[in-house]
Design a protein around this motif. Structure first.
Motif, PDB file in Angstrom:
ATOM      1  N   UNK A 123       0.935   8.026  -4.157  1.00  0.00           N
ATOM      2  CA  UNK A 123      -0.072   8.245  -3.120  1.00  0.00           C
ATOM      3  C   UNK A 123      -0.830   6.948  -2.832  1.00  0.00           C
ATOM      4  N   UNK A 124      -1.174   6.204  -3.876  1.00  0.00           N
ATOM      5  CA  UNK A 124      -1.893   4.938  -3.697  1.00  0.00           C
ATOM      6  C   UNK A 124      -1.047   3.957  -2.887  1.00  0.00           C
ATOM      7  N   UNK A 125       0.250   3.886  -3.177  1.00  0.00           N
ATOM      8  CA  UNK A 125       1.125   2.975  -2.442  1.00  0.00           C
ATOM      9  C   UNK A 125       1.277   3.409  -0.986  1.00  0.00           C
ATOM     10  N   UNK A 126       1.426   4.710  -0.746  1.00  0.00           N
ATOM     11  CA  UNK A 126       1.574   5.221   0.622  1.00  0.00           C
ATOM     12  C   UNK A 126       0.306   4.944   1.430  1.00  0.00           C
ATOM     13  N   UNK A 127      -0.864   5.183   0.834  1.00  0.00           N
ATOM     14  CA  UNK A 127      -2.127   4.921   1.543  1.00  0.00           C
ATOM     15  C   UNK A 127      -2.310   3.434   1.830  1.00  0.00           C
ATOM     16  N   UNK A 128      -1.946   2.584   0.873  1.00  0.00           N
ATOM     17  CA  UNK A 128      -2.051   1.136   1.092  1.00  0.00           C
ATOM     18  C   UNK A 128      -1.129   0.705   2.228  1.00  0.00           C
ATOM     19  N   UNK A 129       0.058   1.259   2.292  1.00  0.00           N
ATOM     20  CA  UNK A 129       1.006   0.932   3.367  1.00  0.00           C
ATOM     21  C   UNK A 129       0.461   1.381   4.723  1.00  0.00           C
ATOM     22  N   UNK A 130      -0.146   2.569   4.757  1.00  0.00           N
ATOM     23  CA  UNK A 130      -0.729   3.059   6.015  1.00  0.00           C
ATOM     24  C   UNK A 130      -1.873   2.170   6.473  1.00  0.00           C
ATOM     25  N   UNK A 131      -2.718   1.743   5.523  1.00  0.00           N
ATOM     26  CA  UNK A 131      -3.834   0.854   5.874  1.00  0.00           C
ATOM     27  C   UNK A 131      -3.322  -0.486   6.383  1.00  0.00           C
ATOM     28  N   UNK A 132      -2.268  -1.009   5.759  1.00  0.00           N
ATOM     29  CA  UNK A 132      -1.697  -2.286   6.189  1.00  0.00           C
ATOM     30  C   UNK A 132      -1.161  -2.173   7.615  1.00  0.00           C
ATOM     31  N   UNK A 133      -0.443  -1.084   7.895  1.00  0.00           N
ATOM     32  CA  UNK A 133       0.103  -0.891   9.238  1.00  0.00           C
ATOM     33  C   UNK A 133      -1.004  -0.694  10.264  1.00  0.00           C
ATOM     34  N   UNK A 134      -2.070   0.018   9.879  1.00  0.00           N
ATOM     35  CA  UNK A 134      -3.196   0.218  10.788  1.00  0.00           C
ATOM     36  C   UNK A 134      -3.881  -1.109  11.101  1.00  0.00           C
ATOM     37  N   UNK A 135      -4.001  -1.974  10.092  1.00  0.00           N
ATOM     38  CA  UNK A 135      -4.610  -3.289  10.305  1.00  0.00           C
ATOM     39  C   UNK A 135      -3.744  -4.151  11.215  1.00  0.00           C
ATOM     40  N   UNK A 136      -2.437  -4.108  11.035  1.00  0.00           N
ATOM     41  CA  UNK A 136      -1.529  -4.857  11.912  1.00  0.00           C
ATOM     42  C   UNK A 136      -1.638  -4.361  13.345  1.00  0.00           C
ATOM     43  N   UNK A 137      -1.713  -3.050  13.503  1.00  0.00           N
ATOM     44  CA  UNK A 137      -1.820  -2.470  14.834  1.00  0.00           C
ATOM     45  C   UNK A 137      -3.161  -2.829  15.479  1.00  0.00           C
ATOM     46  N   UNK A 138      -4.233  -2.755  14.695  1.00  0.00           N
ATOM     47  CA  UNK A 138      -5.563  -3.073  15.226  1.00  0.00           C
ATOM     48  C   UNK A 138      -5.655  -4.528  15.674  1.00  0.00           C
ATOM     49  N   UNK A 139      -4.911  -5.405  15.020  1.00  0.00           N
ATOM     50  CA  UNK A 139      -4.940  -6.824  15.385  1.00  0.00           C
ATOM     51  C   UNK A 139      -4.351  -7.073  16.770  1.00  0.00           C
ATOM     52  N   UNK A 140      -3.536  -6.162  17.262  1.00  0.00           N
ATOM     53  CA  UNK A 140      -2.915  -6.332  18.579  1.00  0.00           C
ATOM     54  C   UNK A 140      -3.638  -5.538  19.667  1.00  0.00           C
ATOM     55  N   UNK A 141      -4.776  -4.950  19.329  1.00  0.00           N
ATOM     56  CA  UNK A 141      -5.503  -4.119  20.280  1.00  0.00           C
ATOM     57  C   UNK A 141      -6.020  -4.959  21.450  1.00  0.00           C
TER      58      UNK A 141
END
Length: 152
Positions: A123-141
């Motif tokens: 669960x910790x790894x899955x949540x960290x991966x989701x946060x990383x992807x969200x940060x990458x996406x937010x950077x292109x906003x």
């Protein structure tokens, strides 16, 4: 056999979500050291297709979007609990591990061990991966706005 409580059903659903987003080798690595009780395969791992459905406009008429390959398995513990495992793709070993985990979290003896040794690190790894992807996406906003001219 009793109907599953809402708490147990919610725990199983959350566990299936975490396991479905994890790699087979990662799940197997976390199972090391757990003394798995006797069990039998009710359904050996098998591959098949499921139809994906969509809706026009999000809430309109349903339509068939396409097919996806899935693997499934079912396991029964010697104590009677039955676990089911489904995963996208053609990975029978992963479906079998998910089914075993599903059966074990239904037992009072193994539920805590599975939660601590398998689900918590995944669960910790899955949540960290989701946060990383969200940060990458937010950077292109890109913020779009409309300028209103002073013309009338």
């Amino acid at each position: 056999m009793q109907a599953p409580s809402n708490d147990l059903q919610a725990r199983r659903q959350e566990a299936m979500s975490v396991l479905g987003h994890s790699a087979t080798a990662e799940i197997a690595r976390h199972f090391d050291g757990i003394a798995v009780p006797d069990h039998e395969q009710l359904r050996t791992p098998e591959n098949g297709l499921v139809m994906l459905r969509g809706r026009i406009g999000g809430d309109g008429a349903p339509f068939n979007l396409g097919e996806a390959t899935v693997s499934r398995a079912a396991i029964r513990l010697s104590s009677g609990e039955v676990g089911f495992g489904y995963t996208l793709g053609r990975d029978g070993a992963k479906a079998q591990l998910i089914a075993l985990c599903d059966a074990l979290i239904q037992t009072s003896q193994f539920a805590g061990t599975i939660e601590t040794n398998v689900l918590t690190p995944l669960r910790a790894r899955v949540l960290a991966e989701r946060k990383r992807k969200a940060a990458e996406t937010a950077a292109t906003k890109v913020d779009f706005y409309t300028l209103v001219r002073g013309e009338s």
